[in-house]
Design an enzyme around this catalytic site. Structure first.
Site, short mmCIF file in Angstrom:
data_model
loop_
_atom_site.label_atom_id
_atom_site.label_comp_id
_atom_site.label_asym_id
_atom_site.label_seq_id
_atom_site.Cartn_x
_atom_site.Cartn_y
_atom_site.Cartn_z
CG ASN A 40 -1.74 1.21 1.39
OD1 ASN A 40 -1.82 2.04 0.48
ND2 ASN A 40 -2.39 1.35 2.54
CD1 TRP A 41 3.38 0.95 -2.94
CD2 TRP A 41 3.22 2.04 -4.89
NE1 TRP A 41 3.93 0.14 -3.92
CE2 TRP A 41 3.85 0.80 -5.12
CE3 TRP A 41 3.01 2.89 -5.96
CZ2 TRP A 41 4.27 0.40 -6.40
CZ3 TRP A 41 3.42 2.50 -7.23
CH2 TRP A 41 4.04 1.27 -7.44
CE LYS A 42 -0.05 3.13 4.82
NZ LYS A 42 0.09 3.20 6.26
CG HIS A 78 -5.64 1.86 5.52
ND1 HIS A 78 -5.15 2.76 6.44
CD2 HIS A 78 -4.64 0.97 5.28
CE1 HIS A 78 -3.89 2.42 6.73
NE2 HIS A 78 -3.57 1.35 6.05
CD GLU A 135 -2.62 5.36 6.98
OE1 GLU A 135 -2.66 5.37 5.73
OE2 GLU A 135 -1.69 4.84 7.62
CD GLU A 147 -3.24 -2.38 7.39
OE1 GLU A 147 -2.33 -2.73 6.64
OE2 GLU A 147 -3.67 -1.22 7.41
N GLY A 195 3.03 2.16 10.86
CA GLY A 195 4.00 3.24 10.71
C GLY A 195 4.73 3.59 12.00
CB SER A 235 5.73 -2.08 11.84
OG SER A 235 5.35 -0.75 12.15
N GLY A 293 3.07 -1.01 4.25
CA GLY A 293 3.16 0.40 3.91
C GLY A 293 4.61 0.78 3.62
N GLY A 294 5.29 1.31 4.63
CA GLY A 294 6.64 1.85 4.45
C GLY A 294 7.60 0.94 3.69
#
Ligand code: 13P
Length: 255
Positions: free
Chosen positions: A10-12, A97, A99, A171, A177, A217, A238-239
């Site tokens: 997930n590149w956000k 998600h 976010e 999640e 993150g 993470s 993510g990251g």
């Protein structure tokens, strides 16, 4: 039933067009998905999807939107429909998600409508659930997860029908993150709970086919241990999905 693991990035709201294409080219060069027993998916920002789809070509890398609207068309300035995602090359869409829930006010009811719309258009939803640190510390994790599942999948529950390709993602908000990963045991406990919920509401066939991803993470150093858990069928990253090197290492978690 054996579930093919799904490694999803997930590149956000990250990367520029050049970086996005370089990243997907590197992933494509490294893997021959047809030979590996793992599915690989990327979820780029909307504006890069077409170009990423062209680059992905026939490599088998799957593409997801990071969000979509619940209606199929209309006066919704700034929104994207399931059809638009599909038309640019998506087969999947991430919905609910944390976010989206926490920063953009998405409720379970909204997510439920989006899941319905995605399925009407043949897009596979990746539906996210997860508790906050406060909820975990108060011992409410299972109640929160159960409520999110019941309400954000209400339409499916009422019809007693869920496509076996549906993907769920656990999640924990406190692990996103933050560098704090749920321990494999903590994650497995919630994944097993979700699978029991699936069994109760949709029966054993769906419970054994639906993939449940863990997100929060995930890194090359912890992927193998998380993935070794019985009910963890993949990762939503993510990251570590923004760099070819770390994402590819996670794809190869089993090598
Ligand atoms: P991180 O891997 O950066 O913790 O993000 C997880 C996530 O939110 C994936 O959807």
């Amino acid at each position: 039933m054996t579930r093919t693991p799904l490694i999803a990035g997930n590149w956000k709201m990250n990367l520029n067009m050049g970086e996005a294409i370089d990243l997907v080219q590197a992933i494509k060069a490294d893997i021959d998905v047809s030979k590996k027993d793992v599915d690989v998916l990327v979820a780029p920002p909307f504006t890069y999807i077409s170009e990423v789809a062209r680059t992905v070509d026939k490599s088998g890398i799957l593409i997801a939107g990071q969000n979509m609207h619940w209606d199929h068309s209309g006066a919704y300035t700034g929104e994207i429909s399931a059809y638009m995602l599909q038309d640019t090359g998506c087969t999947h869409v991430i919905l609910g998600h944390s976010e989206r829930r926490n920063l953009f006010g998405e409720t379970d009811e909204i997510i439920d409508r989006k899941v319905k719309a995605a399925l009407e258009r043949g897009l596979v939803p990746i539906v996210c659930v997860g508790e906050t640190l406060e909820q975990r510390e108060k011992g409410k994790t299972f109640d929160v997860i159960k409520d999110q599942l019941n309400m954000s999948l209400d339409n499916l529950k009422k019809n007693k029908s869920m496509p076996p390709s549906t993907v769920l993602a656990y999640e924990p908000v406190w692990a996103i993150g933050t560098g704090k990963t749920a321990s494999p045991e903590q994650a497995q406990e919630v994944h097993a709970f979700i699978r029991t919920w699936l069994n109760k509401n949709f029966g054993p066939n769906i419970a054994s086919s639906v993939r449940i991803l863990y997100g929060g993470s995930v890194k090359p150093t912890n992927a193998a241990e998380l993935m070794s858990q019985q009910d963890i069928d993949g990762a939503l990253i993510g990251g570590a999905s923004l760099k070819a090197d770390s994402f590819i290492k996670i794809i190869h978690y089993n090598d």
